[in-house]
Design a protein around this motif. Structure first.
Motif, PDB file in Angstrom:
ATOM      1  N   SER A 132       2.865  -6.933   0.164  1.00 57.02           N
ATOM      2  CA  SER A 132       3.118  -6.459   1.343  1.00 57.02           C
ATOM      3  C   SER A 132       2.987  -4.972   1.252  1.00 57.02           C
ATOM      4  N   HIS A 133       3.862  -4.415   2.037  1.00 55.62           N
ATOM      5  CA  HIS A 133       4.075  -3.021   1.920  1.00 55.62           C
ATOM      6  C   HIS A 133       5.563  -2.121   2.025  1.00 55.62           C
ATOM      7  N   LEU A 134       5.587  -1.214   1.391  1.00 56.34           N
ATOM      8  CA  LEU A 134       6.915  -0.676   1.587  1.00 56.34           C
ATOM      9  C   LEU A 134       6.797   0.573   2.405  1.00 56.34           C
ATOM     10  N   PHE A 178      12.090  -4.177   8.132  1.00 62.75           N
ATOM     11  CA  PHE A 178      11.721  -5.501   7.601  1.00 62.75           C
ATOM     12  C   PHE A 178      10.191  -5.706   7.360  1.00 62.75           C
ATOM     13  N   ASP A 179       9.433  -4.942   8.380  1.00 60.31           N
ATOM     14  CA  ASP A 179       7.853  -4.777   8.287  1.00 60.31           C
ATOM     15  C   ASP A 179       7.375  -4.455   6.915  1.00 60.31           C
ATOM     16  N   GLY A 180       6.720  -5.355   6.282  1.00 64.56           N
ATOM     17  CA  GLY A 180       6.144  -4.966   5.011  1.00 64.56           C
ATOM     18  C   GLY A 180       7.129  -5.156   3.876  1.00 64.56           C
ATOM     19  N   VAL A 181       8.309  -4.367   3.962  1.00 63.67           N
ATOM     20  CA  VAL A 181       9.292  -4.622   3.164  1.00 63.67           C
ATOM     21  C   VAL A 181       9.720  -5.926   2.709  1.00 63.67           C
ATOM     22  N   ASN A 234      -0.004   2.893   1.704  1.00 61.30           N
ATOM     23  CA  ASN A 234      -0.383   3.111   2.954  1.00 61.30           C
ATOM     24  C   ASN A 234      -1.032   1.916   3.925  1.00 61.30           C
ATOM     25  N   GLU A 235      -0.152   0.966   4.210  1.00 57.69           N
ATOM     26  CA  GLU A 235      -0.601  -0.090   5.141  1.00 57.69           C
ATOM     27  C   GLU A 235      -0.535   0.511   6.515  1.00 57.69           C
ATOM     28  N   GLU A 236       0.454   1.269   6.898  1.00 55.02           N
ATOM     29  CA  GLU A 236       0.700   1.620   8.311  1.00 55.02           C
ATOM     30  C   GLU A 236      -0.358   2.443   8.931  1.00 55.02           C
ATOM     31  N   GLY A 237      -0.946   3.368   7.983  1.00 54.40           N
ATOM     32  CA  GLY A 237      -1.948   4.373   8.413  1.00 54.40           C
ATOM     33  C   GLY A 237      -1.439   5.220   9.543  1.00 54.40           C
ATOM     34  N   VAL A 281       4.216 -13.020   2.977  1.00 50.75           N
ATOM     35  CA  VAL A 281       5.140 -13.290   3.820  1.00 50.75           C
ATOM     36  C   VAL A 281       5.443 -12.203   4.614  1.00 50.75           C
ATOM     37  N   HIS A 282       5.815 -12.271   5.925  1.00 52.64           N
ATOM     38  CA  HIS A 282       5.882 -11.164   6.909  1.00 52.64           C
ATOM     39  C   HIS A 282       6.540 -11.714   8.111  1.00 52.64           C
ATOM     40  N   ILE A 283       7.402 -10.718   8.645  1.00 53.88           N
ATOM     41  CA  ILE A 283       7.997 -11.085  10.062  1.00 53.88           C
ATOM     42  C   ILE A 283       6.889 -11.154  10.906  1.00 53.88           C
ATOM     43  N   GLU A 284       7.054 -11.915  11.983  1.00 60.36           N
ATOM     44  CA  GLU A 284       6.003 -12.283  12.964  1.00 60.36           C
ATOM     45  C   GLU A 284       5.534 -11.017  13.804  1.00 60.36           C
ATOM     46  N   GLN A 285       6.461 -10.162  13.916  1.00 56.84           N
ATOM     47  CA  GLN A 285       6.300  -9.165  15.063  1.00 56.84           C
ATOM     48  C   GLN A 285       5.747  -9.615  16.500  1.00 56.84           C
ATOM     49  N   GLY A 286       6.091 -10.701  16.732  1.00 56.54           N
ATOM     50  CA  GLY A 286       5.821 -11.278  17.979  1.00 56.54           C
ATOM     51  C   GLY A 286       7.001 -12.169  18.308  1.00 56.54           C
ATOM     52  N   GLY A 318      -3.013  -6.898  12.515  1.00 56.04           N
ATOM     53  CA  GLY A 318      -3.849  -7.052  11.435  1.00 56.04           C
ATOM     54  C   GLY A 318      -2.659  -6.648  10.108  1.00 56.04           C
ATOM     55  N   HIS A 319      -3.183  -7.211   9.070  1.00 56.58           N
ATOM     56  CA  HIS A 319      -2.325  -6.952   7.707  1.00 56.58           C
ATOM     57  C   HIS A 319      -3.197  -6.989   6.475  1.00 56.58           C
ATOM     58  N   ASP A 320      -2.631  -6.369   5.481  1.00 55.92           N
ATOM     59  CA  ASP A 320      -3.330  -6.450   4.396  1.00 55.92           C
ATOM     60  C   ASP A 320      -4.164  -7.663   3.905  1.00 55.92           C
TER      61      ASP A 320
HETATM   62 ZN   LIG Z   1       3.458  -5.073   7.968  1.00 46.58          ZN
END
Ligand SMILES: [Zn+2]
Length: 418
Positions: free
Chosen positions: A90-92, A101-104, A135-138, A197-202, A365-367
């Motif tokens: 995922s992304h750091l 948590f997002d990405g990390v 650069n996932e977040e942009g 694997v990612h937190i849902e973000q919802g 959206g995700h990688d």
């Molecule tokens: Zn993310």
């Protein structure tokens, strides 16, 4: 914290305590006073985070390499290192006021999988890799999911290099400043499967009291901009029927838009996020109106219908009020359907581990949207508190994070074993 029943005792498991302590250690880099993280792409903080991960990875017997766009790969060789890899990651990088948590989580959970297999002396047939996409977040450089877009061939390397931040520094400058070689192409290694694997973000998993989301795809989404031209006029002397007021269009359109979304079922999403008028004065009829409509739906037919209805509703209102204007699509990301074998591997691991799960479609959206274009891909979601993300208060239950990492471990093991 909640205890989660785990009926499978005699198999390898990730170390939940280490997973949590590493998440907290990573969160120290770029920590914000409100308990969040500011570790934007290709800053010193981003670099320190990647170096922290590199240290953990090398101590766990893994090899680390970085490609020409700054994607970092941690590799653990399988019994036949010439076979395509089973990948996760995922992304750091974070938003300026991002969370821990997002990405990390996806990166550290991936490393935990490799390290536990190393410690348990398990050598699957296929090699495994954990990737940190650059650069996932942009948010600093205006291109979300940049590193995975270059890797998957959707974005030319030179276009990524040319992106600049607000101070005029380019991606290429920053990669070189951080000692990342920018000579050569970004080549894509053969990949058997890619999981994230990612937190849902919802809020859905939390509300339904589920531990795992088996993600079957990413919804269709687009953004539309509506412009309406009227005529500025004094709010007092100008009778209502002699105005050319663009807000009349807005007043007609809004109920019709929400009705159109409601008619497409509970999976439809419609957001009017920006409404602007000019000159923006309380006693002047606006001469100009701009508003945006963001539309999302997991299924192509209702999504296409909704898009079409929005356009016709706006055009009809413009005609009715004899005002000039237009609606145009300014951004669209087609939906993604994840690979059946990858989704099945996640579902099987979830069942074997006895976690409460549900199928779902990602709203963001995700990688993995990029990797899905070129290699078999799917995702695993875990709940996050209140559904909050891109927020310093972002939070998740350690037991859920551990469960998601165990699902990742067993899905990757299954995919890497044959
Ligand atoms: Zn993310």
């Amino acid at each position: 914290m909640s205890a989660i029943a785990d009926p499978v005792d005699n198999a390898v498991r990730i170390d939940g305590g280490r997973l949590w302590s590493r998440l907290m250690a990573m969160a120290q880099i770029g920590a914000t006073p409100q308990g969040g993280c500011n570790r934007q792409a290709l800053t010193d903080g981003d670099f320190s985070g990647r170096e922290l991960l590199r240290g953990w990875a090398e101590a766990a017997g893994c090899r680390v390499r970085v490609d020409a766009v700054g994607n970092l790969f941690v590799r653990r060789a399988g019994r036949d290192d010439s076979l395509p890899v089973v990948m996760t990651g995922s992304h750091l990088d974070t938003q300026p006021t991002g969370g821990k948590f997002d990405g990390v989580y996806g990166v550290i959970a991936g490393l935990e999988v490799l390290q536990r297999l190393h410690e348990a002396g398990v050598a699957p047939l296929h090699s495994m890799e954990v990737v940190v996409w650059c650069n996932e977040e942009g948010c600093r450089f205006p291109m979300a999911m940049m590193g995975s877009a270059v890797w998957s061939g959707r974005l030319p390397l030179d276009a990524a290099y040319a992106l600049t931040d607000r101070t005029g520094r380019s991606v290429k400058d920053e990669l070189e400043r951080l000692g990342i070689a920018t000579r050569g192409a970004v080549t894509r290694q053969p990949v058997k499967a890619a999981l994230e694997v990612h937190i849902e973000q919802g809020p859905v998993l939390e509300q339904r009291a589920k531990t795992i989301g088996v993600v079957t795809g990413v919804q269709h989404m687009s953004r539309h901009e509506v412009i309406v031209e009227g005529q500025e006029a004094h709010a007092g002397p100008t009778p209502m029927d002699m105005r050319r007021d663009p807000i009349r269009v807005l007043a007609d359109v809004l109920p019709a838009l929400y009705a159109a979304a409601r008619d497409r079922g509970s999976d439809a999403r419609l957001t009017v996020g920006i409404i602007e008028t000019l000159p923006g004065s309380p006693n002047t009829v606006p001469g100009h109106l701009r508003f945006t409509v963001d539309v999302r739906h997991p299924q192509i037919d209702p999504y296409t219908e909704l898009r079409g209805e929005i356009e016709s509703v706006v055009r009809a209102a413009l005609r009715r009020h004899s005002l000039k204007g237009d609606i145009r699509c300014v951004w669209e990301a087609p939906g993604v359907r994840f690979d059946t074998a990858c989704v099945d591997a996640v579902r099987a691991a979830t069942v074997a581990l006895g976690y409460d799960a549900m199928d779902m479609v990602s709203g963001a959206g995700h990688d993995s949207c990029n990797t899905a274009a070129v290699v078999p891909t799917s995702m695993i979601f875990v709940p996050c508190a209140g559904g909050l993300s891109h927020n310093e208060a972002e939070s998740a239950d350690p037991a859920h994070l551990e469960a998601g990492a165990n699902v990742l471990l067993h899905a990757m093991l299954a995919l890497a074993s044959a």
